[in-house]
Design an enzyme around this catalytic site. Sequence first.
Site, PDB file in Angstrom:
ATOM      1  N   CYS A   1       3.504  -5.350   4.990  1.00 26.75           N
ATOM      2  CA  CYS A   1       3.649  -5.406   3.534  1.00 26.75           C
ATOM      3  C   CYS A   1       4.266  -6.724   3.076  1.00 26.75           C
ATOM      4  O   CYS A   1       4.069  -7.130   1.940  1.00 26.75           O
ATOM      5  CB  CYS A   1       4.470  -4.224   3.060  1.00 26.75           C
ATOM      6  SG  CYS A   1       5.901  -3.956   4.076  1.00 26.75           S
TER       7      CYS A   1
ATOM      8  N   SER B   1       0.836   3.064   0.953  1.00 21.76           N
ATOM      9  CA  SER B   1       0.162   2.359  -0.144  1.00 21.76           C
ATOM     10  C   SER B   1       0.702   2.793  -1.512  1.00 21.76           C
ATOM     11  O   SER B   1       1.218   3.905  -1.670  1.00 21.76           O
ATOM     12  CB  SER B   1      -1.333   2.641  -0.074  1.00 21.76           C
ATOM     13  OG  SER B   1      -1.561   4.024  -0.235  1.00 21.76           O
TER      14      SER B   1
ATOM     15  N   GLU C   1       8.419   2.975  -0.317  1.00 17.46           N
ATOM     16  CA  GLU C   1       8.301   1.603   0.207  1.00 17.46           C
ATOM     17  C   GLU C   1       6.821   1.283   0.228  1.00 17.46           C
ATOM     18  O   GLU C   1       6.098   1.758   1.110  1.00 17.46           O
ATOM     19  CB  GLU C   1       8.889   1.528   1.629  1.00 17.46           C
ATOM     20  CG  GLU C   1      10.383   1.770   1.721  1.00 17.46           C
ATOM     21  CD  GLU C   1      11.205   0.634   1.136  1.00 17.46           C
ATOM     22  OE1 GLU C   1      10.686  -0.490   1.038  1.00 17.46           O
ATOM     23  OE2 GLU C   1      12.363   0.876   0.769  1.00 17.46           O
TER      24      GLU C   1
HETATM   25  P1  NAD Z   1      -1.458   5.096   3.296  1.00 15.65           P
HETATM   26  O1  NAD Z   1      -0.786   5.162   1.971  1.00 15.65           O
HETATM   27  O2  NAD Z   1      -2.922   5.270   3.360  1.00 15.65           O
HETATM   28  O3  NAD Z   1      -0.868   6.236   4.267  1.00 15.65           O
HETATM   29  C1  NAD Z   1       0.500   6.310   4.552  1.00 15.65           C
HETATM   30  C2  NAD Z   1       0.853   7.741   4.928  1.00 15.65           C
HETATM   31  O4  NAD Z   1       0.646   8.574   3.791  1.00 15.65           O
HETATM   32  C3  NAD Z   1       0.000   8.319   6.060  1.00 15.65           C
HETATM   33  O5  NAD Z   1       0.822   9.121   6.886  1.00 15.65           O
HETATM   34  C4  NAD Z   1      -1.001   9.179   5.305  1.00 15.65           C
HETATM   35  O6  NAD Z   1      -1.524  10.240   6.071  1.00 15.65           O
HETATM   36  C5  NAD Z   1      -0.131   9.705   4.163  1.00 15.65           C
HETATM   37  N1  NAD Z   1      -0.882  10.194   3.003  1.00 15.65           N
HETATM   38  C6  NAD Z   1      -2.084   9.758   2.528  1.00 15.65           C
HETATM   39  N2  NAD Z   1      -2.443  10.505   1.466  1.00 15.65           N
HETATM   40  C7  NAD Z   1      -1.456  11.407   1.245  1.00 15.65           C
HETATM   41  C8  NAD Z   1      -1.259  12.455   0.295  1.00 15.65           C
HETATM   42  N3  NAD Z   1      -2.179  12.757  -0.626  1.00 15.65           N
HETATM   43  N4  NAD Z   1      -0.116  13.174   0.362  1.00 15.65           N
HETATM   44  C9  NAD Z   1       0.812  12.910   1.292  1.00 15.65           C
HETATM   45  N5  NAD Z   1       0.673  11.953   2.245  1.00 15.65           N
HETATM   46  C10 NAD Z   1      -0.452  11.211   2.212  1.00 15.65           C
HETATM   47  O7  NAD Z   1      -0.998   3.721   3.975  1.00 15.65           O
HETATM   48  P2  NAD Z   1      -1.434   3.071   5.360  1.00 15.65           P
HETATM   49  O8  NAD Z   1      -2.842   2.617   5.242  1.00 15.65           O
HETATM   50  O9  NAD Z   1      -1.052   3.952   6.501  1.00 15.65           O
HETATM   51  O10 NAD Z   1      -0.445   1.800   5.393  1.00 15.65           O
HETATM   52  C11 NAD Z   1      -0.724   0.656   4.657  1.00 15.65           C
HETATM   53  C12 NAD Z   1       0.099   0.580   3.385  1.00 15.65           C
HETATM   54  O11 NAD Z   1       1.477   0.759   3.666  1.00 15.65           O
HETATM   55  C13 NAD Z   1       0.014  -0.800   2.739  1.00 15.65           C
HETATM   56  O12 NAD Z   1      -0.191  -0.668   1.348  1.00 15.65           O
HETATM   57  C14 NAD Z   1       1.371  -1.421   3.035  1.00 15.65           C
HETATM   58  O13 NAD Z   1       1.791  -2.400   2.153  1.00 15.65           O
HETATM   59  C15 NAD Z   1       2.263  -0.235   3.017  1.00 15.65           C
HETATM   60  N6  NAD Z   1       3.492  -0.528   3.776  1.00 15.65           N
HETATM   61  C16 NAD Z   1       4.666  -0.727   3.112  1.00 15.65           C
HETATM   62  C17 NAD Z   1       5.824  -1.039   3.819  1.00 15.65           C
HETATM   63  C18 NAD Z   1       7.152  -1.233   3.134  1.00 15.65           C
HETATM   64  O14 NAD Z   1       8.164  -1.180   3.820  1.00 15.65           O
HETATM   65  N7  NAD Z   1       7.206  -1.487   1.857  1.00 15.65           N
HETATM   66  C19 NAD Z   1       5.774  -1.145   5.205  1.00 15.65           C
HETATM   67  C20 NAD Z   1       4.554  -0.940   5.847  1.00 15.65           C
HETATM   68  C21 NAD Z   1       3.426  -0.618   5.131  1.00 15.65           C
END
Ligand code: NAD
Length: 480
Positions: free
Chosen positions: A289, A234, A253
């Site tokens: 995404c 995110s 990403e």
């Molecule tokens: P998220 O950001 O909640 O979590 C992603 C990862 O980050 C997880 O492993 C989580 O544990 C970790 N994380 C969370 N807080 C953190 C912190 N404080 N420090 C370090 N790591 C931390 O996302 P999600 O809910 O797993 O996935 C959905 C999001 O991912 C959506 O916004 C989507 O658009 C994005 N996404 C982007 C792409 C791309 O290629 N651009 C692809 C897939 C998903």
Amino acid sequence: MQMTNKVQEYGNTVDGVEIFKGEKIPVYNKYTNELIGEVYKADQGVVNDAVSNAVNTFTKVKLPPVDRSEILLQTAKLLEENREELVRTLVQEVGRAINDCNTEVDRAINTFTISAEEAKRISGHGVPIEGQKGNENRFSFTVRTPVGVVGAITPFNMPLNLSAHKIGPAIAAGNTVVLKPSEIAPITVLKLVKIMKEAGLPDGYLNVVNGFGSETGQYLIEDERINKFTFTGSARVGKLIKNTTGIKKVSLELGNNSPTIVHKDAAEIKNIAKLAAQRGFITANGQACIAVQRLYVHKEIYDEFLSEFIQSAKSLKVGNPADPQTDIGVMISEKEVARVDNWVREAIKNGAKLECGGKREGTAYYPTVLTNVNQDMKVVCEEVFGPVVSVIPYESIDAVLQEVNNSDYGLQAGIFTTNLNFAMRAVRELEFGGIIINDVSTFRTDAMPYGGIKNSGLGKEGPKYTIEEMTNEKVIVMNL
Ligand code: NAD
């Protein structure tokens, strides 16, 4: 892996050894709610050991490009051999339809194969400095060397291929990796780690730390010894990572509220409507995404398109993700389905018309089509990350380009038109990392440079481009 009371346990991996100690995080089947595994949480000590080991391995264990290439190719081969188990695990822990999960395994195989090819052609370039007065006796070129330790953090929605996009290029470039998969769906990735060991990856090249982002993830991003961070997830967490990691290489990403334009001259409206429904609703149940979210349709074809689109949306089968007849499985959690449903209700309250869907069954959300929406509604201006698409009419090219750009995001946009001038104007004016002509925003093939601008992130993925981000370019000047 360890067996206790039939629930499989998964440890953290440091130097090729799986460590089973500390607290455990349960992982559930997202459709049946059954417990399918337990994952040991990495505390600060484990994260510290994982990074120390990755630093030591990078310094001491050299892996020549040909060996890296062979290991990555062997990984691709073993992914194919283990396809059935990987697909089953994906279906269980993410809740996506089985056909969609099969596609993810295909793509991960592709990502490792391309990474294997790229491992053998990492190069710098000649720098013609002798062209400048006073440099006649000098000769210059660049070389690319691995950055060292890569810290990789991945999301839940396509855990296998999105992790492959980090691990494959990192190993191809000669780096060691510390990976933190999503705590919500980590098991497929942990199976990949075993596969890579079997493929011949030396211990310490891929260490894994499991846990919640705010704990384990935070320990990782605060570790000064990591040379490069790569994150998919995110925008909120992306910003936090960028702010925490300071002067480090970082690739992000992030999200999108993906637009696709269907112009009045587009060929085969019916097929476009069908494709847009598949890519808005089926691809990761809309939790992708680049899943179609905003569909801008020229007013001359609006009625015809909308009726085809609604028909396609209604024809999709929602149900058990393990059933090959199912198009749409379940969303990742109760919290997420409730959020999406609230956004839809809020839009309807503010004047949006519900054309179909808007209904939940457990954590499944029916493909939902909204019209009469406006820019202030969350379903338009934010990332829905669920099976909800708004269909919006437009009259002029100027207006639609402006509306599409009216977003904090800029990952990919699609445009259907046979008008070359309009297509090229969109290429120049749309503020997105990728413009897909005569296809939807969702198109991605794993070799292409993929990545966004604005709140969609920084840097490009696709093995060739990721390798550029995971190497340091050094300039060599010879005074001859
Ligand atoms: P998220 O950001 O909640 O979590 C992603 C990862 O980050 C997880 O492993 C989580 O544990 C970790 N994380 C969370 N807080 C953190 C912190 N404080 N420090 C370090 N790591 C931390 O996302 P999600 O809910 O797993 O996935 C959905 C999001 O991912 C959506 O916004 C989507 O658009 C994005 N996404 C982007 C792409 C791309 O290629 N651009 C692809 C897939 C998903």
